[in-house]
Design an enzyme around this catalytic site. Structure first.
Site, mmCIF file in Angstrom:
data_model
loop_
_atom_site.group_PDB
_atom_site.id
_atom_site.type_symbol
_atom_site.label_atom_id
_atom_site.label_comp_id
_atom_site.label_asym_id
_atom_site.label_seq_id
_atom_site.Cartn_x
_atom_site.Cartn_y
_atom_site.Cartn_z
ATOM 1 N N ARG A 193 30.995 7.541 -12.559
ATOM 2 C CA ARG A 193 31.134 8.021 -13.937
ATOM 3 C C ARG A 193 30.413 9.354 -14.126
ATOM 4 O O ARG A 193 30.910 10.247 -14.816
ATOM 5 C CB ARG A 193 30.570 6.981 -14.918
ATOM 6 N N ARG A 220 28.316 -4.912 -18.108
ATOM 7 C CA ARG A 220 29.690 -4.443 -18.064
ATOM 8 C C ARG A 220 30.033 -3.957 -16.661
ATOM 9 O O ARG A 220 29.173 -3.419 -15.957
ATOM 10 C CB ARG A 220 29.887 -3.277 -19.052
ATOM 11 N N ARG A 257 21.409 -2.176 -18.800
ATOM 12 C CA ARG A 257 22.082 -2.489 -20.062
ATOM 13 C C ARG A 257 22.800 -3.835 -19.982
ATOM 14 O O ARG A 257 23.446 -4.162 -19.001
ATOM 15 C CB ARG A 257 23.091 -1.388 -20.410
ATOM 16 N N LYS A 282 24.647 8.089 -26.803
ATOM 17 C CA LYS A 282 25.570 8.506 -27.859
ATOM 18 C C LYS A 282 25.814 7.406 -28.882
ATOM 19 O O LYS A 282 25.794 7.645 -30.080
ATOM 20 C CB LYS A 282 26.900 8.950 -27.237
#
Length: 219
Positions: free
Chosen positions: A172, A161, A128, A14
């Site tokens: 999630r 993160r 990531r 996104k």
């Protein structure tokens, strides 16, 4: 004029597609995730409250997010449109957004749903890495920095993160299925949902996102 929601699972891309749509249409990206992380970094009251939920991969309570989005949409740079990234995440939020936009006499152009496999999502998120300074994003599998652990743009450290840890990612995704997936039916009923297949080469996926968004835009 374009006012769209970019919708999809965590790690679907996104933020990446939003940034491209911002450049294409010249309207701001409104990312609730980025806004919340900024509040956490600055240590605001909202950030402290949100931090506990974000660390566990849980959704931040609706009212906190709704108030933040309402304030952002009223800023002058959003007068000609916006790209909503990461909001709404629940039907309650979507209903509140409907009411908010109705009161402001604003209509949504549409909702783009990014479609991608769970395997791709897990690969992207576990790989990531994010810059601690400028927020630039890299991936150790698909978009490596020139120097390991160092941001190409500003030279600061790259980190994983907490919400990109494997156990948190699975949580999630479960939260998404429980709380966010019902938005598919919500926007289908309003004839606003436009699914876009985003597996495969990035440039091809981006072209499909552009094609759909251009059909939504109003002169």
């Amino acid at each position: 004029m374009i006012r769209i929601i970019l919708f999809g699972e965590p790690g679907a891309g996104k933020g990446t597609y939003s940034a491209e749509l911002v450049k294409k249409f010249g309207v701001p990206q409104i990312s609730t995730g980025d806004m919340l992380r900024s509040e956490v970094k600055e240590g605001t009251d909202l950030g402290k409250q949100a931090h506990e939920f974000m660390e566990k991969g849980q959704l931040v309570p609706d009212m906190m997010v709704i108030e933040m989005v309402h304030n952002r949409i009223q800023q002058s740079d959003a007068a000609k449109g916006f790209i909503l990234d990461g909001f709404p995440r629940t039907v309650t939020q979507a209903e509140s957004l409907d009411q908010m936009l109705h009161q402001m006499k604003i209509e949504l152009s549409g909702v783009i749903k990014i479609e991608i496999s769970k395997e791709t999502i897990l690969s992207r998120l576990t790989g990531r890495r994010v810059c601690t300074n400028c927020g630039s994003t890299f991936n150790i599998a698909t978009m490596k920095p020139k120097r390991e652990g160092v941001c190409d743009k500003c030279g600061h450290d790259l980190i994983q993160r907490p919400d990109d840890q494997p156990e948190t990612i699975l949580n999630r995704l479960a939260v998404y299925q429980r709380d966010t997936a019902p938005l598919i039916e919500f926007y289908e009923k309003r004839n606003l949902l436009r699914p876009v297949q985003c597996e495969g080469p990035y440039n091809e996926a981006l072209s499909r996102v552009f094609d759909v968004s251009e059909k939504m835009a109003k002169v």
